[in-house]
Design a protein around this motif. Structure first.
Motif, PDB file in Angstrom:
ATOM      1  N   VAL A 155      12.004  20.665  27.059  1.00 24.64           N
ATOM      2  CA  VAL A 155      12.852  21.418  27.659  1.00 24.64           C
ATOM      3  C   VAL A 155      12.524  22.126  28.731  1.00 24.64           C
ATOM      4  O   VAL A 155      12.536  22.115  29.094  1.00 24.64           O
ATOM      5  CB  VAL A 155      13.877  21.775  26.602  1.00 24.64           C
ATOM      6  CG1 VAL A 155      14.555  23.086  27.567  1.00 24.64           C
ATOM      7  CG2 VAL A 155      14.748  21.537  24.934  1.00 24.64           C
ATOM      8  N   ASN A 156      11.302  22.717  28.138  1.00 27.63           N
ATOM      9  CA  ASN A 156      10.082  23.938  29.459  1.00 27.63           C
ATOM     10  C   ASN A 156       9.657  23.082  30.377  1.00 27.63           C
ATOM     11  O   ASN A 156      10.416  24.165  31.197  1.00 27.63           O
ATOM     12  CB  ASN A 156      10.146  24.678  28.562  1.00 27.63           C
ATOM     13  CG  ASN A 156      10.007  25.927  28.366  1.00 27.63           C
ATOM     14  OD1 ASN A 156      11.009  26.375  27.833  1.00 27.63           O
ATOM     15  ND2 ASN A 156       9.910  26.007  26.245  1.00 27.63           N
ATOM     16  N   SER A 157       9.711  21.713  30.313  1.00 29.81           N
ATOM     17  CA  SER A 157       8.475  20.842  31.593  1.00 29.81           C
ATOM     18  C   SER A 157       9.999  20.499  32.046  1.00 29.81           C
ATOM     19  O   SER A 157       9.450  19.775  32.790  1.00 29.81           O
ATOM     20  CB  SER A 157       7.628  20.418  30.389  1.00 29.81           C
ATOM     21  OG  SER A 157       8.812  19.124  29.285  1.00 29.81           O
ATOM     22  N   HIS A 158      11.505  20.339  31.543  1.00 28.74           N
ATOM     23  CA  HIS A 158      12.493  20.064  32.605  1.00 28.74           C
ATOM     24  C   HIS A 158      13.313  21.113  33.044  1.00 28.74           C
ATOM     25  O   HIS A 158      13.793  20.339  34.164  1.00 28.74           O
ATOM     26  CB  HIS A 158      12.902  19.049  31.753  1.00 28.74           C
ATOM     27  CG  HIS A 158      12.336  17.565  31.634  1.00 28.74           C
ATOM     28  ND1 HIS A 158      11.404  17.558  30.818  1.00 28.74           N
ATOM     29  CD2 HIS A 158      12.449  16.301  32.202  1.00 28.74           C
ATOM     30  CE1 HIS A 158      10.936  16.157  30.504  1.00 28.74           C
ATOM     31  NE2 HIS A 158      11.790  15.698  31.324  1.00 28.74           N
ATOM     32  N   THR A 159      13.775  21.792  32.293  1.00 23.46           N
ATOM     33  CA  THR A 159      14.498  23.058  33.174  1.00 23.46           C
ATOM     34  C   THR A 159      14.568  23.598  34.621  1.00 23.46           C
ATOM     35  O   THR A 159      13.345  23.406  34.869  1.00 23.46           O
ATOM     36  CB  THR A 159      14.601  24.307  32.297  1.00 23.46           C
ATOM     37  OG1 THR A 159      13.594  24.787  31.497  1.00 23.46           O
ATOM     38  CG2 THR A 159      15.850  23.401  30.791  1.00 23.46           C
ATOM     39  N   THR A 160      15.154  23.546  35.237  1.00 25.77           N
ATOM     40  CA  THR A 160      14.725  24.524  36.305  1.00 25.77           C
ATOM     41  C   THR A 160      15.609  24.819  36.791  1.00 25.77           C
ATOM     42  O   THR A 160      16.671  25.245  36.665  1.00 25.77           O
ATOM     43  CB  THR A 160      15.182  22.584  37.890  1.00 25.77           C
ATOM     44  OG1 THR A 160      16.031  22.759  37.492  1.00 25.77           O
ATOM     45  CG2 THR A 160      14.215  21.707  37.483  1.00 25.77           C
ATOM     46  N   SER A 161      15.860  26.021  38.519  1.00 25.85           N
ATOM     47  CA  SER A 161      15.806  27.080  38.646  1.00 25.85           C
ATOM     48  C   SER A 161      17.551  26.517  39.228  1.00 25.85           C
ATOM     49  O   SER A 161      18.140  24.930  39.474  1.00 25.85           O
ATOM     50  CB  SER A 161      15.815  27.405  39.915  1.00 25.85           C
ATOM     51  OG  SER A 161      14.078  28.349  39.707  1.00 25.85           O
ATOM     52  N   GLN A 162      18.327  27.657  38.966  1.00 25.38           N
ATOM     53  CA  GLN A 162      20.063  27.410  39.174  1.00 25.38           C
ATOM     54  C   GLN A 162      20.334  28.306  40.668  1.00 25.38           C
ATOM     55  O   GLN A 162      19.945  29.388  40.469  1.00 25.38           O
ATOM     56  CB  GLN A 162      20.715  28.026  38.648  1.00 25.38           C
ATOM     57  CG  GLN A 162      22.560  27.051  37.923  1.00 25.38           C
ATOM     58  CD  GLN A 162      22.679  26.408  38.048  1.00 25.38           C
ATOM     59  OE1 GLN A 162      22.307  25.801  37.230  1.00 25.38           O
ATOM     60  NE2 GLN A 162      24.055  26.013  38.225  1.00 25.38           N
ATOM     61  N   PRO A 163      21.163  28.178  41.679  1.00 22.03           N
ATOM     62  CA  PRO A 163      21.666  28.902  43.161  1.00 22.03           C
ATOM     63  C   PRO A 163      22.525  29.720  42.053  1.00 22.03           C
ATOM     64  O   PRO A 163      23.620  29.669  41.085  1.00 22.03           O
ATOM     65  CB  PRO A 163      22.556  27.315  43.824  1.00 22.03           C
ATOM     66  CG  PRO A 163      21.871  26.388  43.347  1.00 22.03           C
ATOM     67  CD  PRO A 163      21.206  26.131  41.817  1.00 22.03           C
ATOM     68  N   LEU A 164      22.653  30.842  42.292  1.00 18.13           N
ATOM     69  CA  LEU A 164      22.917  32.270  41.916  1.00 18.13           C
ATOM     70  C   LEU A 164      24.498  32.059  42.626  1.00 18.13           C
ATOM     71  O   LEU A 164      25.124  31.852  41.819  1.00 18.13           O
ATOM     72  CB  LEU A 164      22.692  33.901  42.330  1.00 18.13           C
ATOM     73  CG  LEU A 164      23.328  34.511  41.378  1.00 18.13           C
ATOM     74  CD1 LEU A 164      22.972  34.436  40.158  1.00 18.13           C
ATOM     75  CD2 LEU A 164      22.802  35.565  42.533  1.00 18.13           C
ATOM     76  N   LYS A 165      24.771  30.920  43.305  1.00 17.59           N
ATOM     77  CA  LYS A 165      25.601  31.541  44.251  1.00 17.59           C
ATOM     78  C   LYS A 165      26.937  30.005  43.160  1.00 17.59           C
ATOM     79  O   LYS A 165      28.327  30.448  43.117  1.00 17.59           O
ATOM     80  CB  LYS A 165      25.734  30.359  45.577  1.00 17.59           C
ATOM     81  CG  LYS A 165      27.379  29.858  46.722  1.00 17.59           C
ATOM     82  CD  LYS A 165      26.740  29.712  47.737  1.00 17.59           C
ATOM     83  CE  LYS A 165      28.342  29.014  48.415  1.00 17.59           C
ATOM     84  NZ  LYS A 165      29.410  29.740  48.287  1.00 17.59           N
ATOM     85  N   THR A 166      26.741  28.934  42.355  1.00 16.87           N
ATOM     86  CA  THR A 166      26.715  28.838  41.458  1.00 16.87           C
ATOM     87  C   THR A 166      28.186  29.563  40.292  1.00 16.87           C
ATOM     88  O   THR A 166      28.773  28.855  39.886  1.00 16.87           O
ATOM     89  CB  THR A 166      26.352  27.476  40.810  1.00 16.87           C
ATOM     90  OG1 THR A 166      25.116  27.967  40.190  1.00 16.87           O
ATOM     91  CG2 THR A 166      25.494  26.258  42.496  1.00 16.87           C
ATOM     92  N   TYR A 167      27.038  30.215  40.128  1.00 14.83           N
ATOM     93  CA  TYR A 167      27.766  31.157  38.777  1.00 14.83           C
ATOM     94  C   TYR A 167      28.495  32.504  39.622  1.00 14.83           C
ATOM     95  O   TYR A 167      29.067  32.763  38.739  1.00 14.83           O
ATOM     96  CB  TYR A 167      26.064  31.784  37.908  1.00 14.83           C
ATOM     97  CG  TYR A 167      25.610  31.206  36.991  1.00 14.83           C
ATOM     98  CD1 TYR A 167      25.903  29.720  37.052  1.00 14.83           C
ATOM     99  CD2 TYR A 167      24.575  31.637  36.510  1.00 14.83           C
ATOM    100  CE1 TYR A 167      25.180  29.365  35.797  1.00 14.83           C
ATOM    101  CE2 TYR A 167      23.717  30.904  35.128  1.00 14.83           C
ATOM    102  CZ  TYR A 167      24.249  29.377  35.506  1.00 14.83           C
ATOM    103  OH  TYR A 167      23.390  28.875  34.743  1.00 14.83           O
TER     104      TYR A 167
END
Length: 252
Positions: free
Chosen positions: A163-175
């Motif tokens: 999981v740690n090798s695959h998760t990526t950043s999320q645009p704050l705007k989407t939240y």
């Protein structure tokens, strides 16, 4: 006599949550395919293998359009649409355009917003403020860096490393963006799967429990597994998703 044609089985569209990608459904998708179902695991713009597209302009509507496009370009019909976590925001907004193509909407420890609500509204002010803080401290003010797998309840060392090798950043705007009309998501046959313990706020769970009490076409299930149960308990998740095929009313 020629053999009778085998009835087509409903396809599955498995939508990931925040900072994840279609990769997280690997084991569940394989199991569903073994049962004879077509399975789609789209990745939203800027995440997963599409992380190279990450930009401040990506908002919730971008992700809604991503999901709608999958249904339209793949000509998906009579589908079981499964949305995990933040993916519930995306699926709820997309249902205004794809509901006629969806047999059942499955919210897998996912948000079910009312029209005009944002992800921040769903998680509450404290967590919404934490997301802003994370973006300011490690995301140039506009994106949320990945969290450790333990945040999603993944503690097995092998699973956590994956999981740690695959998760990526999320645009704050989407939240922060408000979702559009969600009336069709709220009126569509479906299922809610609560992972225990859930990462969702009590008010979010209360609203889906009330809907279950009021709507016989909306099923409520409890799964004793972590938030990322598709990683930690794929067999149990697959079993519930197969159940969702039969607890729906097509062409509503």
């Amino acid at each position: 006599m020629p053999a009778a044609p085998i009835p087509a089985r409903s396809p599955f569209v498995l939508l990931h949550g925040g900072r994840h990608g279609g990769w997280c459904w690997k084991h569940v998708a394989a199991a569903l395919r073994q049962e004879g179902h077509l399975v789609y695991t789209p990745t939203l713009t800027g995440l997963g293998e599409r992380a190279h597209l990450l930009s401040p302009s990506i908002g919730l509507d971008t992700h809604v359009q991503d999901l709608v496009a999958v249904f339209e370009f793949e000509d998906i019909q009579d589908a079981v649409l499964v949305a995990h976590s933040y993916g519930g925001m995306v699926a709820s907004g997309a249902m205004e355009r794809i509901a006629d193509r969806v047999r059942s909407l499955v919210l897998f420890d996912a948000h079910l917003p009312r029209t005009g609500e944002s992800h921040g509204d769903m998680v509450g002010p404290a967590r919404a403020a934490k997301h802003v803080e994370m973006a300011e401290n490690g995301g140039q003010g506009w994106y949320i860096p990945p969290s450790d797998a333990s945040w999603y309840g993944v503690t097995d060392p092998e699973h956590a490393a994956w999981v740690n090798s695959h998760t990526t950043s999320q645009p704050l705007k989407t939240y922060q963006d408000p979702v559009g009309n969600t009336d069709r998501a709220w009126s569509h046959p479906g299922m809610f799967i609560e992972c225990v313990p859930s990462t969702l706020e009590p008010h979010a769970l209360d609203r889906v429990r009330k809907r279950h009490a009021d709507d016989p076409e909306f099923q409520y299930r409890v799964l004793h597994a972590t938030h990322d149960a598709m990683v930690t308990a794929p067999e149990a998740v697959t079993k519930l998703l197969l159940e969702a095929v039969d607890t729906s009313c097509p062409n509503r």
